[in-house]
Design an enzyme around this catalytic site. Structure first.
Site, short mmCIF file in Angstrom:
data_model
loop_
_atom_site.label_atom_id
_atom_site.label_comp_id
_atom_site.label_asym_id
_atom_site.label_seq_id
_atom_site.Cartn_x
_atom_site.Cartn_y
_atom_site.Cartn_z
N THR A 63 -3.19 -9.35 9.08
CA THR A 63 -3.17 -10.06 10.35
C THR A 63 -3.05 -11.58 10.16
O THR A 63 -2.32 -12.25 10.90
CB THR A 63 -4.44 -9.69 11.16
OG1 THR A 63 -4.35 -8.30 11.48
CG2 THR A 63 -4.56 -10.49 12.44
N ALA A 64 -3.73 -12.12 9.15
CA ALA A 64 -3.65 -13.57 8.93
C ALA A 64 -2.22 -13.97 8.55
O ALA A 64 -1.70 -14.99 9.03
CB ALA A 64 -4.62 -13.98 7.82
N THR A 65 -1.56 -13.17 7.74
CA THR A 65 -0.16 -13.46 7.39
C THR A 65 0.72 -13.37 8.64
O THR A 65 1.61 -14.20 8.84
CB THR A 65 0.36 -12.48 6.32
OG1 THR A 65 -0.63 -12.33 5.31
CG2 THR A 65 1.65 -12.96 5.70
N GLU A 77 7.40 0.25 16.00
CA GLU A 77 8.46 0.78 15.15
C GLU A 77 8.65 2.25 15.52
O GLU A 77 7.94 2.79 16.35
CB GLU A 77 8.06 0.62 13.68
CG GLU A 77 7.93 -0.84 13.29
CD GLU A 77 7.66 -1.05 11.81
OE1 GLU A 77 6.74 -0.41 11.29
OE2 GLU A 77 8.36 -1.86 11.20
N CYS A 102 -3.21 1.30 6.42
CA CYS A 102 -3.59 0.60 7.64
C CYS A 102 -4.20 1.54 8.66
O CYS A 102 -4.95 1.12 9.53
CB CYS A 102 -2.38 -0.10 8.23
SG CYS A 102 -1.00 1.04 8.46
N ASN A 159 0.80 -1.23 0.00
CA ASN A 159 0.00 0.00 0.00
C ASN A 159 0.84 1.28 0.00
O ASN A 159 0.48 2.26 -0.65
CB ASN A 159 -1.00 -0.01 1.16
CG ASN A 159 -0.32 -0.08 2.50
OD1 ASN A 159 0.74 -0.68 2.65
ND2 ASN A 159 -0.91 0.54 3.48
N GLY A 180 1.92 -6.14 7.24
CA GLY A 180 0.98 -6.74 6.29
C GLY A 180 -0.28 -7.16 7.01
O GLY A 180 -0.62 -6.63 8.06
N GLU A 222 3.45 -5.45 12.27
CA GLU A 222 2.53 -4.32 12.10
C GLU A 222 1.42 -4.81 11.19
O GLU A 222 1.65 -5.07 10.01
CB GLU A 222 3.25 -3.14 11.44
CG GLU A 222 4.41 -2.59 12.23
CD GLU A 222 4.00 -1.95 13.55
OE1 GLU A 222 2.81 -1.61 13.71
OE2 GLU A 222 4.86 -1.83 14.43
P1 NAD Z 1 0.01 -9.41 3.05
O1 NAD Z 1 0.02 -9.92 4.45
O2 NAD Z 1 -0.71 -10.18 2.02
O3 NAD Z 1 1.49 -9.25 2.50
C1 NAD Z 1 2.47 -8.46 3.13
C2 NAD Z 1 3.84 -8.96 2.73
O4 NAD Z 1 4.01 -10.27 3.26
C3 NAD Z 1 4.04 -9.09 1.23
O5 NAD Z 1 5.38 -8.77 0.92
C4 NAD Z 1 3.78 -10.56 0.98
O6 NAD Z 1 4.41 -11.05 -0.16
C5 NAD Z 1 4.36 -11.18 2.24
N1 NAD Z 1 3.81 -12.48 2.61
C6 NAD Z 1 2.63 -13.04 2.27
N2 NAD Z 1 2.52 -14.27 2.80
C7 NAD Z 1 3.65 -14.50 3.50
C8 NAD Z 1 4.12 -15.59 4.28
N3 NAD Z 1 3.41 -16.70 4.46
N4 NAD Z 1 5.32 -15.48 4.86
C9 NAD Z 1 6.06 -14.36 4.72
N5 NAD Z 1 5.67 -13.30 3.99
C10 NAD Z 1 4.48 -13.36 3.38
O7 NAD Z 1 -0.52 -7.92 3.15
P2 NAD Z 1 -0.80 -6.92 1.95
O8 NAD Z 1 -2.07 -7.34 1.30
O9 NAD Z 1 0.43 -6.74 1.14
O10 NAD Z 1 -1.02 -5.56 2.76
C11 NAD Z 1 -2.25 -5.20 3.29
C12 NAD Z 1 -2.30 -5.46 4.77
O11 NAD Z 1 -1.19 -4.83 5.40
C13 NAD Z 1 -3.51 -4.86 5.42
O12 NAD Z 1 -4.05 -5.78 6.35
C14 NAD Z 1 -2.97 -3.65 6.14
O13 NAD Z 1 -3.72 -3.22 7.25
C15 NAD Z 1 -1.64 -4.11 6.54
N6 NAD Z 1 -0.75 -2.98 6.80
C16 NAD Z 1 -0.39 -2.70 8.09
C17 NAD Z 1 0.41 -1.62 8.36
C18 NAD Z 1 0.83 -1.29 9.77
O14 NAD Z 1 1.76 -0.52 9.94
N7 NAD Z 1 0.20 -1.83 10.79
C19 NAD Z 1 0.87 -0.81 7.32
C20 NAD Z 1 0.47 -1.11 6.02
C21 NAD Z 1 -0.34 -2.21 5.77
#
Ligand code: NAD
Length: 482
Positions: A229-231, A465, A283, A151, A227, A249
């Site tokens: 929450t499920a990841t 962070e 986020c 994002n 990324g 995060e």
């Molecule tokens: P995502 O969890 O799908 O992916 C995030 C990253 O993790 C990507 O680089 C992806 O390739 C990698 N990834 C996916 N599966 C993995 C695994 N099993 N092991 C290791 N890495 C893996 O998230 P997204 O769709 O890219 O981003 C959107 C999400 O991120 C939203 O839920 C958003 O709220 C969250 N987010 C949180 C913050 C924060 O600071 N809290 C900031 C930005 C986005």
């Protein structure tokens, strides 16, 4: 534009070891713009080896030397602002103007901030009691794995790698496969800035392959992830039994709380920005707007009018407020969430579907656009108000008094960020005390002082962070007592 987006390992571009590639698509046009290295465990192992080799010399450098290289890198990001902003916009669909004014400048600011922070940081402490003397030594923790989302691609990528590098770690980083291009460019720029080979490695590819391999690599003891929450939960399952240090995060479902005594125009403008900046794909976005009952109807009407006025269009055109969502797949998720809101009895006050094709320039008619959507009439416990949508969809609801505002705002399994609008500062502080969120803004949204801890409670993550918290995270303390 780049045609091929390779890994950046050991100071040079490298294709994935198995030669696998995947397409990179501009979501605003639907066109393929590049092929991305689709890396796996072999590539991560190679990056880890390079990072491990570079670690002794890098961690032994004095902090001001590391800071100088980070500042040089920041300068190169600023020099290449136009190119990087364009890459970011093409990759993600966000307005070019937003990438130029927020994403890329903030990426440079992250690099500069941690350069300055590490210069001022005193990692070691001396402590005494009547019969003992201690030194607390903090030393770089090793090779850090940094995994970031799509994002705010370069912004969040640098938010991780800057403190890691400043603290003396070497890095194996993976940007999202949806938005790989600016991280690839940063790898190249790091060489131009003078970073030694192996200090910053960028491994590209899918999360399930390259990301999972970083988490599972025993030579990467520190994992910082932003990324979903499920990841995050999956990462914990792997990293937990390996006793890795992990910072997560994660998602949010953030409240914007507007009191009757707020500066009305500022609150409306703030709630629109909080709800819809970057098409609601931040986020921190305020996706649940709660308004004190006496002001509710007037606020809702003004809010909807402002949301209707947002210009959805070609991200490359100046004056576009809302670009494309990150992908067609993500748009399908947003569409399903809006269907669910309707099924739950929500009234869609504006938006609710994709734009009329004729309203878009021909160039972007195949894009993943969605009209900014406001929904009313849903209880706080329903799925629409509980699940993160991560798109341009906001609910509005009334409340009576502070207690109910707190109860509704806290009714979430997430706890990332809240924003409160009131002219009564004491009330703002009272609310901040009671809101179960890692970040609370009063009469502001996304106002950042990079020194303050950044992160969430509950399912929004673990750890913080920002500032010295981040530098400490990348170091291992050792107590020496005599
Ligand atoms: P995502 O969890 O799908 O992916 C995030 C990253 O993790 C990507 O680089 C992806 O390739 C990698 N990834 C996916 N599966 C993995 C695994 N099993 N092991 C290791 N890495 C893996 O998230 P997204 O769709 O890219 O981003 C959107 C999400 O991120 C939203 O839920 C958003 O709220 C969250 N987010 C949180 C913050 C924060 O600071 N809290 C900031 C930005 C986005």
């Amino acid at each position: 534009m780049m045609n091929r987006v390779p890994n950046w390992i050991d100071g040079r571009p490298q294709p994935a070891a198995r030669g696998c590639e995947m397409p990179v698509v501009d979501p605003a046009t639907g066109e393929q713009v590049a092929m991305l290295a689709a890396s796996g465990a072999e590539d991560v192992a190679e990056a880890q080896t390079a990072a491990g080799r570079a670690f002794p010399a890098w961690s032994a450098r004095r902090a001001p030397e590391r800071a100088e290289l980070l500042e040089r890198l920041a300068g190169l990001v600023e020099r290449d602002l136009d190119r990087l902003a364009r890459l970011e916009s093409v990759d993600s669909g966000k307005p070019l103007a937003l990438a130029r004014s927020v994403d890329i400048p903030r990426a440079a600011a992250n690099l500069r901030f941690f350069a300055e922070a590490v210069r001022a940081w005193k990692p070691d402490e001396e402590l005494r009691t009547a019969n003992s003397q201690s030194l607390v030594l903090r030393r770089p923790a090793g090779v850090a794995g940094c995994i970031s989302p799509w994002n705010l691609p370069l912004y969040l990528f640098t938010w991780k790698i800057a403190p890691a590098l400043a603290a003396g770690c070497t890095v194996v980083a993976k940007p999202s496969e949806e938005t790989p291009m600016t991280a690839a460019a940063l790898g190249e720029l790091s060489a131009e800035a003078g970073f030694p080979a192996g200090v910053l490695n960028v491994v590209q590819g899918r999360g399930a392959d390259a990301g999972a391999a970083i988490v599972a690599d025993p030579g990467i003891p520190v994992i910082t992830f932003t990324g979903g929450t499920a990841t995050g939960a999956r990462i914990m399952q792997v990293a937990g039994p390996m006793f890795k240090r992990v910072a997560l995060e994660l998602g949010g479902k953030n409240p914007t709380v507007v009191f009757g005594d707020a500066d009305f125009d500022a609150a409306v403008a703030g709630a629109v920005r909080a709800g819809f900046q970057n098409q609601g794909q931040i986020c921190l976005c305020g996706s649940r707007v709660l308004v004190e009952r006496g002001t509710y109807a007037r606020f809702r009407d003004a809010f909807v009018e402002r949301v209707r006025a947002l210009r959805v269009g070609d991200p490359m055109e100046a004056g576009t407020d809302q670009g494309s969502l990150v992908s067609q797949a993500h748009r399908a998720k947003v569409a399903a969430a809006v269907e669910r809101a309707r099924a739950e009895g929500g009234r869609v006050l504006c938006g609710g579907g994709p734009p009329e094709p004729a309203s878009l320039p021909a160039r972007v008619r195949g894009g993943a656009f969605w009209m900014p959507t406001v929904v009313e009439g849903l209880p706080m416990g329903c799925a629409t108000n509980q699940e993160e949508i991560f798109g341009p969809v906001v609910t509005v609801a009334p409340f009576d008094g502070e207690d109910e505002a707190v109860a509704l705002a806290n009714h979430s399994r997430y706890g990332l960020a809240a924003n409160v609008w009131t002219r009564d500062h004491a009330r703002g502080l009272r609310m901040a005390e009671r809101l179960d969120f890692g970040i609370v803004w009063i009469n502001a949204w996304l106002l950042r002082d990079l020194r303050v801890p950044f992160g969430g409670t509950k399912q929004s993550g673990v750890g913080r962070e920002g500032g010295d918290e981040a530098l400490r995270f990348f170091t291992e303390p050792k107590a020496v007592t005599w």
